[in-house]
Design a protein around this motif. Structure first.
Motif, PDB file in Angstrom:
ATOM      1  N   PHE A  17       0.823  -1.199   0.000  1.00 31.63           N
ATOM      2  CA  PHE A  17       0.000   0.000   0.000  1.00 31.63           C
ATOM      3  C   PHE A  17       0.863   1.257   0.000  1.00 31.63           C
ATOM      4  O   PHE A  17       0.490   2.281  -0.597  1.00 31.63           O
ATOM      5  N   GLU A  18       2.013   1.202   0.651  1.00 30.86           N
ATOM      6  CA  GLU A  18       2.928   2.343   0.603  1.00 30.86           C
ATOM      7  C   GLU A  18       3.423   2.561  -0.825  1.00 30.86           C
ATOM      8  O   GLU A  18       3.482   3.695  -1.312  1.00 30.86           O
ATOM      9  N   TRP A  19       3.771   1.474  -1.497  1.00 27.23           N
ATOM     10  CA  TRP A  19       4.222   1.587  -2.880  1.00 27.23           C
ATOM     11  C   TRP A  19       3.088   2.086  -3.776  1.00 27.23           C
ATOM     12  O   TRP A  19       3.306   2.929  -4.643  1.00 27.23           O
ATOM     13  N   ALA A  24       0.151   6.261  -6.919  1.00 30.65           N
ATOM     14  CA  ALA A  24      -1.024   7.118  -7.048  1.00 30.65           C
ATOM     15  C   ALA A  24      -0.626   8.589  -7.015  1.00 30.65           C
ATOM     16  O   ALA A  24      -1.153   9.417  -7.775  1.00 30.65           O
ATOM     17  N   ALA A  25       0.297   8.945  -6.135  1.00 33.47           N
ATOM     18  CA  ALA A  25       0.735  10.338  -6.035  1.00 33.47           C
ATOM     19  C   ALA A  25       1.354  10.818  -7.340  1.00 33.47           C
ATOM     20  O   ALA A  25       1.109  11.950  -7.788  1.00 33.47           O
ATOM     21  N   MET A  26       2.162   9.966  -7.984  1.00 36.08           N
ATOM     22  CA  MET A  26       2.765  10.349  -9.255  1.00 36.08           C
ATOM     23  C   MET A  26       1.714  10.523 -10.341  1.00 36.08           C
ATOM     24  O   MET A  26       1.784  11.428 -11.170  1.00 36.08           O
ATOM     25  N   ARG A  27       0.704   9.657 -10.337  1.00 34.70           N
ATOM     26  CA  ARG A  27      -0.394   9.786 -11.302  1.00 34.70           C
ATOM     27  C   ARG A  27      -1.145  11.101 -11.088  1.00 34.70           C
ATOM     28  O   ARG A  27      -1.439  11.833 -12.029  1.00 34.70           O
ATOM     29  N   TYR A  72      -5.544  15.104  -2.597  1.00 36.03           N
ATOM     30  CA  TYR A  72      -5.516  15.394  -1.161  1.00 36.03           C
ATOM     31  C   TYR A  72      -5.028  14.168  -0.387  1.00 36.03           C
ATOM     32  O   TYR A  72      -4.168  14.272   0.495  1.00 36.03           O
ATOM     33  N   ALA A  73      -5.548  13.000  -0.743  1.00 36.82           N
ATOM     34  CA  ALA A  73      -5.125  11.760  -0.073  1.00 36.82           C
ATOM     35  C   ALA A  73      -3.637  11.499  -0.274  1.00 36.82           C
ATOM     36  O   ALA A  73      -2.985  10.911   0.586  1.00 36.82           O
ATOM     37  N   CYS A  74      -3.121  11.957  -1.420  1.00 39.28           N
ATOM     38  CA  CYS A  74      -1.700  11.764  -1.733  1.00 39.28           C
ATOM     39  C   CYS A  74      -0.815  12.888  -1.202  1.00 39.28           C
ATOM     40  O   CYS A  74       0.382  12.935  -1.490  1.00 39.28           O
ATOM     41  N   GLU A  75      -1.416  13.838  -0.457  1.00 43.22           N
ATOM     42  CA  GLU A  75      -0.677  14.932   0.187  1.00 43.22           C
ATOM     43  C   GLU A  75      -0.156  15.972  -0.788  1.00 43.22           C
ATOM     44  O   GLU A  75       0.762  16.731  -0.464  1.00 43.22           O
ATOM     45  N   LEU A  76      -0.741  16.020  -1.979  1.00 44.21           N
ATOM     46  CA  LEU A  76      -0.392  17.056  -2.944  1.00 44.21           C
ATOM     47  C   LEU A  76      -1.215  18.322  -2.717  1.00 44.21           C
ATOM     48  O   LEU A  76      -0.784  19.418  -3.089  1.00 44.21           O
TER      49      LEU A  76
END
Length: 354
Positions: A17-19, A24-27, A72-76
């Motif tokens: 899930f960390e990976w 997801a953050a990069m997407r 938001y979930a990805c901290e962006l």
């Protein structure tokens, strides 16, 4: 012996899930950059609701709402539940939108998105040993490489690297001729021109799109009188005793024939001329390839560095390590190759004098 700590099965499961979170953050970063979502939020310091954001850009509200939630979930992004407004998370303006910041990171999500388009092609290459030509990654790759290298060219090169080469600034303080091999979109040409205002600077690169961008950048900077960019392979360089300084930034391993390029480079240098090579400092041993940074480099080797090198008969080894650089330069006729002692662990730098 592998000294990695042995996590439990449950810990390994959590790591998936960390990976996936990073993926997801990069997407989400890619969509935010490509669709102008981050720019729209930067222009609204008070924040925007998802409907306001979609309306501002003329995008579908359902998709924008889904993106904002995921970003938001990805901290962006940050989010205020009282007003339902989204803003850029702290530091994201610099990291994703400010290409003058030394920590500018927009090149990473762009690069990963480009590489993902080649998954099926890469699967086939595992079976055939084939490659992927540079041009077939698409024009986005030029932008990605430019973003990935901009801070290195504009901060690291003039402030750390050039002052570390013995006698170089003194040699070029009153003039000289500089050549960059694999100059890409020309960011380094302008940096070199600013560092040595009395020198002429020439860049060569085999990619026509990159050279077109370099020429546009040169014109915009008003430096066409002493900076030029040419479509040329380093393997086709055929001049003698012309250049005082030749620079190669993380491009040597991508050349069709590295040995020939280095022989040509030595011939092109005047006596006492300096060759400076930088390579990304990847792991020299498999057992050293640990941690996020080395994982990203190994991924880049697999998806880009090795396939595009193999496509043109190159080494197909990815980023070059110290032993490989030294061996290649010595074989080309340079009497000695020295590694610079630098405070920046990301790059390895080597210089040789003709």
């Amino acid at each position: 012996m592998n000294d990695r700590a042995s996590p439990t099965k449950q810990e390994r499961a959590r790591r998936f899930f960390e990976w996936a979170h990073g993926f997801a953050a990069m997407r989400m970063a890619f969509f935010g950059l490509r669709l102008g979502l981050f720019e729209a939020l930067r222009s609204a310091p008070e924040g925007l609701t998802a409907p306001e954001l979609s309306a501002a850009l003329g995008l579908d509200p359902t998709y924008v709402a889904a993106w904002a939630k995921a970003a938001y979930a990805c901290e962006l992004l940050s989010y205020d539940p009282a007003t339902e407004r989204f803003r850029l998370a702290p530091d994201m303006e610099d990291l994703l939108l400010n290409d003058a910041d030394p920590l500018y990171m927009a090149g990473i999500p762009l690069s990963l998105a480009i590489e993902s388009r080649q998954v099926d092609r890469l699967l086939e290459n595992f079976r055939t040993g084939g490659g992927i030509p540079f041009g077939e990654y698409g024009p986005d790759l030029v932008e990605s490489l430019e973003a990935l290298s901009k801070a290195a060219y504009e901060v690291y090169l003039p402030n750390v690297l050039l002052p570390s080469v013995p006698g170089l600034r003194e040699r070029l303080s009153t003039g000289g001729k500089i050549l960059e091999l694999g100059c890409g979109a020309g960011v380094g040409l302008l940096s070199l021109a600013r560092a040595f205002p009395h020198c002429t600077v020439t860049g060569v690169d085999p990619d026509e799109l990159s050279i077109a961008r370099a020429r546009e950048r040169i014109q915009q900077a008003g430096l066409a009188d002493r900076v030029a960019a040419e479509v040329m392979r380093s393997e086709d360089l055929n001049v003698e005793n012309v250049f005082d300084f030749v620079y190669v930034q993380t491009a040597l391993h991508e050349m069709d024939d590295v040995a020939a390029a280095l022989v040509n480079t030595r011939r092109a240098l005047v006596d006492g001329g300096v060759l400076l090579i930088t390579e990304v400092r990847g792991a020299e041993r498999v057992e050293d390839a640990t941690g996020p940074y080395q994982a990203v480099l190994a991924h880049m080797d697999l998806f880009y560095e090795i396939p595009q090198s193999l496509a043109k008969g190159g080494l197909g080894v990815g980023f070059l390590n110290k032993r490989q650089v030294e061996s290649l330069a010595l074989s080309a006729g340079f009497a000695e190759v020295r590694e610079l002692d630098l405070p920046v662990p990301v790059y390895a730098a080597f210089y040789a004098v003709k």
